[in-house]
Design a protein around this motif. Structure first.
Motif, PDB file in Angstrom:
ATOM      1  N   THR A   1      29.461  72.681  44.446  1.00 15.89           N
ATOM      2  CA  THR A   1      29.706  72.356  45.850  1.00 15.89           C
ATOM      3  C   THR A   1      31.188  72.252  46.180  1.00 15.89           C
ATOM      4  OG1 THR A   1      29.561  69.983  45.407  1.00 15.89           O
ATOM      5  CG2 THR A   1      27.511  71.131  46.001  1.00 15.89           C
ATOM      6  N   ALA A   2      32.061  72.657  45.256  1.00 13.79           N
ATOM      7  CA  ALA A   2      33.504  72.605  45.491  1.00 13.79           C
ATOM      8  C   ALA A   2      33.912  73.762  46.400  1.00 13.79           C
ATOM      9  CB  ALA A   2      34.261  72.665  44.165  1.00 13.79           C
ATOM     10  N   THR A   3      34.049  73.497  47.680  1.00  9.54           N
ATOM     11  CA  THR A   3      34.324  74.551  48.659  1.00  9.54           C
ATOM     12  C   THR A   3      35.721  75.141  48.515  1.00  9.54           C
ATOM     13  OG1 THR A   3      35.006  72.855  50.256  1.00  9.54           O
ATOM     14  CG2 THR A   3      32.710  73.596  50.332  1.00  9.54           C
ATOM     15  N   PHE A   4      36.627  74.434  47.840  1.00 11.25           N
ATOM     16  CA  PHE A   4      37.983  74.956  47.675  1.00 11.25           C
ATOM     17  C   PHE A   4      38.052  76.001  46.559  1.00 11.25           C
ATOM     18  CE2 PHE A   4      37.554  71.060  45.228  1.00 11.25           C
ATOM     19  CZ  PHE A   4      38.003  71.436  43.971  1.00 11.25           C
ATOM     20  N   LEU A   5      36.941  76.199  45.834  1.00  9.09           N
ATOM     21  CA  LEU A   5      36.870  77.221  44.793  1.00  9.09           C
ATOM     22  C   LEU A   5      36.094  78.425  45.290  1.00  9.09           C
ATOM     23  CD1 LEU A   5      35.997  75.018  41.660  1.00  9.09           C
ATOM     24  CD2 LEU A   5      38.244  75.884  42.327  1.00  9.09           C
ATOM     25  N   THR A   6      36.450  79.587  44.773  1.00  5.85           N
ATOM     26  CA  THR A   6      35.668  80.783  45.067  1.00  5.85           C
ATOM     27  C   THR A   6      34.388  80.776  44.240  1.00  5.85           C
ATOM     28  OG1 THR A   6      36.705  82.097  43.320  1.00  5.85           O
ATOM     29  CG2 THR A   6      37.815  82.053  45.472  1.00  5.85           C
ATOM     30  N   VAL A   7      33.463  81.667  44.560  1.00  5.78           N
ATOM     31  CA  VAL A   7      32.212  81.752  43.800  1.00  5.78           C
ATOM     32  C   VAL A   7      32.502  82.055  42.336  1.00  5.78           C
ATOM     33  CG1 VAL A   7      30.073  83.051  43.511  1.00  5.78           C
ATOM     34  CG2 VAL A   7      30.848  82.436  45.803  1.00  5.78           C
TER      35      VAL A   7
ATOM     36  N   ASP B   1      31.641  79.737  39.146  1.00  2.91           N
ATOM     37  CA  ASP B   1      30.842  80.317  38.065  1.00  2.91           C
ATOM     38  C   ASP B   1      31.520  80.066  36.714  1.00  2.91           C
ATOM     39  OD1 ASP B   1      28.829  81.803  36.808  1.00  2.91           O
ATOM     40  OD2 ASP B   1      30.015  83.636  36.946  1.00  2.91           O
ATOM     41  N   TYR B   2      32.832  80.286  36.688  1.00  2.55           N
ATOM     42  CA  TYR B   2      33.579  80.081  35.444  1.00  2.55           C
ATOM     43  C   TYR B   2      33.532  78.613  35.024  1.00  2.55           C
ATOM     44  CZ  TYR B   2      37.544  79.748  32.243  1.00  2.55           C
ATOM     45  OH  TYR B   2      38.336  79.489  31.167  1.00  2.55           O
ATOM     46  N   TRP B   3      33.688  77.705  35.992  1.00  2.00           N
ATOM     47  CA  TRP B   3      33.685  76.272  35.718  1.00  2.00           C
ATOM     48  C   TRP B   3      32.348  75.836  35.126  1.00  2.00           C
ATOM     49  CZ3 TRP B   3      35.447  72.172  39.882  1.00  2.00           C
ATOM     50  CH2 TRP B   3      35.578  70.935  39.264  1.00  2.00           C
ATOM     51  N   VAL B   4      31.270  76.261  35.759  1.00  2.00           N
ATOM     52  CA  VAL B   4      29.942  75.867  35.293  1.00  2.00           C
ATOM     53  C   VAL B   4      29.662  76.443  33.912  1.00  2.00           C
ATOM     54  CG1 VAL B   4      27.474  76.076  35.743  1.00  2.00           C
ATOM     55  CG2 VAL B   4      29.038  75.565  37.621  1.00  2.00           C
ATOM     56  N   THR B   5      30.084  77.680  33.684  1.00  2.00           N
ATOM     57  CA  THR B   5      29.878  78.304  32.375  1.00  2.00           C
ATOM     58  C   THR B   5      30.585  77.522  31.275  1.00  2.00           C
ATOM     59  OG1 THR B   5      29.692  80.495  33.396  1.00  2.00           O
ATOM     60  CG2 THR B   5      30.149  80.415  31.040  1.00  2.00           C
TER      61      THR B   5
ATOM     62  N   ASP C   1      25.044  83.415  39.583  1.00  2.00           N
ATOM     63  CA  ASP C   1      25.694  83.079  40.844  1.00  2.00           C
ATOM     64  C   ASP C   1      25.448  81.602  41.122  1.00  2.00           C
ATOM     65  OD1 ASP C   1      26.700  82.794  43.322  1.00  2.00           O
ATOM     66  OD2 ASP C   1      25.551  84.398  44.261  1.00  2.00           O
ATOM     67  N   VAL C   2      26.478  80.793  40.871  1.00  2.00           N
ATOM     68  CA  VAL C   2      26.277  79.353  41.000  1.00  2.00           C
ATOM     69  C   VAL C   2      26.085  78.933  42.444  1.00  2.00           C
ATOM     70  CG1 VAL C   2      27.552  78.847  38.932  1.00  2.00           C
ATOM     71  CG2 VAL C   2      28.760  78.936  41.102  1.00  2.00           C
ATOM     72  N   SER C   3      26.412  79.799  43.388  1.00  2.00           N
ATOM     73  CA  SER C   3      26.222  79.423  44.784  1.00  2.00           C
ATOM     74  C   SER C   3      24.762  79.294  45.134  1.00  2.00           C
ATOM     75  CB  SER C   3      26.880  80.474  45.700  1.00  2.00           C
ATOM     76  OG  SER C   3      26.251  81.734  45.530  1.00  2.00           O
ATOM     77  N   GLN C   4      23.891  79.836  44.282  1.00  2.00           N
ATOM     78  CA  GLN C   4      22.457  79.737  44.520  1.00  2.00           C
ATOM     79  C   GLN C   4      21.823  78.587  43.746  1.00  2.00           C
ATOM     80  OE1 GLN C   4      21.129  81.759  46.788  1.00  2.00           O
ATOM     81  NE2 GLN C   4      23.191  82.578  47.051  1.00  2.00           N
ATOM     82  N   THR C   5      22.650  77.871  42.983  1.00  2.00           N
ATOM     83  CA  THR C   5      22.124  76.768  42.182  1.00  2.00           C
ATOM     84  C   THR C   5      22.063  75.510  43.012  1.00  2.00           C
ATOM     85  OG1 THR C   5      23.131  77.737  40.224  1.00  2.00           O
ATOM     86  CG2 THR C   5      22.433  75.452  40.062  1.00  2.00           C
ATOM     87  N   ASN C   6      20.930  74.842  43.018  1.00  2.00           N
ATOM     88  CA  ASN C   6      20.750  73.665  43.847  1.00  2.00           C
ATOM     89  C   ASN C   6      20.984  72.369  43.090  1.00  2.00           C
ATOM     90  OD1 ASN C   6      20.029  75.106  46.164  1.00  2.00           O
ATOM     91  ND2 ASN C   6      17.949  75.348  45.400  1.00  2.00           N
ATOM     92  N   LYS C   7      20.773  72.399  41.780  1.00  2.00           N
ATOM     93  CA  LYS C   7      20.886  71.179  40.995  1.00  2.00           C
ATOM     94  C   LYS C   7      22.278  71.084  40.389  1.00  2.00           C
ATOM     95  CE  LYS C   7      15.975  70.898  39.749  1.00  2.00           C
ATOM     96  NZ  LYS C   7      15.033  70.869  38.655  1.00  2.00           N
ATOM     97  N   PRO C   8      23.017  70.030  40.693  1.00  2.00           N
ATOM     98  CA  PRO C   8      24.375  69.914  40.198  1.00  2.00           C
ATOM     99  C   PRO C   8      24.430  69.548  38.736  1.00  2.00           C
ATOM    100  CG  PRO C   8      23.797  67.960  41.434  1.00  2.00           C
ATOM    101  CD  PRO C   8      22.645  68.915  41.569  1.00  2.00           C
ATOM    102  N   ILE C   9      25.519  69.964  38.116  1.00  2.00           N
ATOM    103  CA  ILE C   9      25.753  69.661  36.712  1.00  2.00           C
ATOM    104  C   ILE C   9      26.803  68.576  36.628  1.00  2.00           C
ATOM    105  CG2 ILE C   9      26.675  70.579  34.550  1.00  2.00           C
ATOM    106  CD1 ILE C   9      25.548  73.259  35.323  1.00  2.00           C
TER     107      ILE C   9
END
Length: 327
Positions: A127-133, A137-141, A2-10
């Motif tokens: 932190t992209a608020t225009f995207l869903t969780v 998640d897909y983007w970060v993966t 769940d990337v919404s719980q990730t604090n460190k940006p990639i």
């Protein structure tokens, strides 16, 4: 995950020379700050009284634009259209010449959008608020798959060993040399397309307007080539194809005397050079793919040398040599 719980940006995948600075200041602050700075400088250019003032403001503009890689040729086509209407219909309004209004209005527009960017530009995928969780998640993966060396402990680290890896790689010097030639073609068209068209016998206002069709066509062809390149995951031959289009265009400008054929040649030029910027960045990223700091440093070196070519390009098209510029 769940990337919404990730604090460190990639930041993996950043394709500009400013990645290290962005790590410290974040994109939503750094990019709009640059835009604010250069919009203020552009507005100041409307008040210049002599050549020295023009050189000073242009130098400052280059400093602030250095951290932001331009390359939106579709926007350039719109700027040509905008420049035509401003210089033609605002000339003399308020006691200002049309070219002063051009600097003033474009600077103000940039200033307004840069202020808005502070509030709407996301920093990182998380932190992209225009995207869903799920979308985040897909983007970060996908980003993690793109660089398997990336882990959470690396997000804010600057690996100075990567500089050594780039410098000792002989490929970087070949790519930097190629970047100078690509940059010369890019800057030549970006700086002198209105001058080239003007030298064909058109008046200044019409010359500005006639830059729109070549730029728009170049944008369309560039989009098609880059999309096909992305689909096939191949860069080199697509770059060569774009280069061939540019060669045809520049060869036509050198050889043809017919005005219609000269103007058609500008379409080939813009189509070719429009593909260089996006594809060359993707090409460099594929050559220096990992670690991500090595990729950022390689991009910085290549783009820096490509920008140096602007000095060369500024001397390639003196008005007296038009419309074929063979001297």
């Amino acid at each position: 995950m769940d990337v919404s719980q990730t604090n460190k940006p990639i930041i993996n995948g950043t394709s500009t020379t400013e990645e290290i600075v962005i790590k410290k200041f974040t994109p939503s602050k750094w990019i709009p700050a640059l835009m604010v700075a250069w919009s203020v400088v552009i507005c100041c250019m409307a008040a210049v009284k002599n050549f020295g003032g023009l050189v000073a403001t242009r130098l400052l503009l280059g400093v602030f634009e250095a951290g932001f890689v331009p390359g939106a040729f579709f926007l350039l086509s719109m700027c040509g259209l905008l420049a035509y209407f401003i210089t033609k219909y605002m000339d003399g309004k308020g006691g200002l010449e049309g070219w002063r209004w051009l600097f003033l209005l474009e600077g103000l527009i940039t200033f307004i959008f840069s202020l808005a960017s502070f509030f709407i530009l996301p920093n990182f995928p998380e932190t992209a608020t225009f995207l869903t969780v799920q979308e985040r998640d897909y983007w970060v993966t996908c980003l993690r798959k793109d660089d398997c060396t990336l882990n959470d402990s690396q997000h804010y680290k600057i690996d100075h060993h990567s500089l050594y890896l780039v410098v000792k790689d002989s490929k970087i010097y070949i790519v930097m040399l190629i970047g100078i030639f690509i940059g010369s073609a890019l800057h030549s068209i970006a700086l002198y397309l209105p001058t080239v068209i003007y030298s064909m016998g058109f008046d200044p206002f019409k010359s500005q307007l006639l830059t729109v069709p070549p730029y728009f066509t170049g944008w369309c062809i560039s989009l098609a080539i880059t999309l096909h390149s992305d689909k096939t995951e191949e860069r080199s031959f697509h770059l060569i194809f774009g280069g061939c289009l540019a060669i045809i265009g520049f060869f036509g400008l050198a050889m043809f005397e017919n005005i219609n054929l000269l103007y058609v040649s500008t379409f080939f030029c813009t189509a070719g050079v429009s593909t260089f910027a996006p594809l060359s960045v993707a090409w460099v990223c594929s050559i220096f793919s990992t670690p991500h700091d090595k990729r950022a440093i390689a991009l910085a070196m290549v783009i820096s040398f490509a920008n140096i070519s602007g000095v060369l390009a500024s001397m390639l098209y003196p008005t007296n040599d038009g419309p074929r510029y063979c001297k």
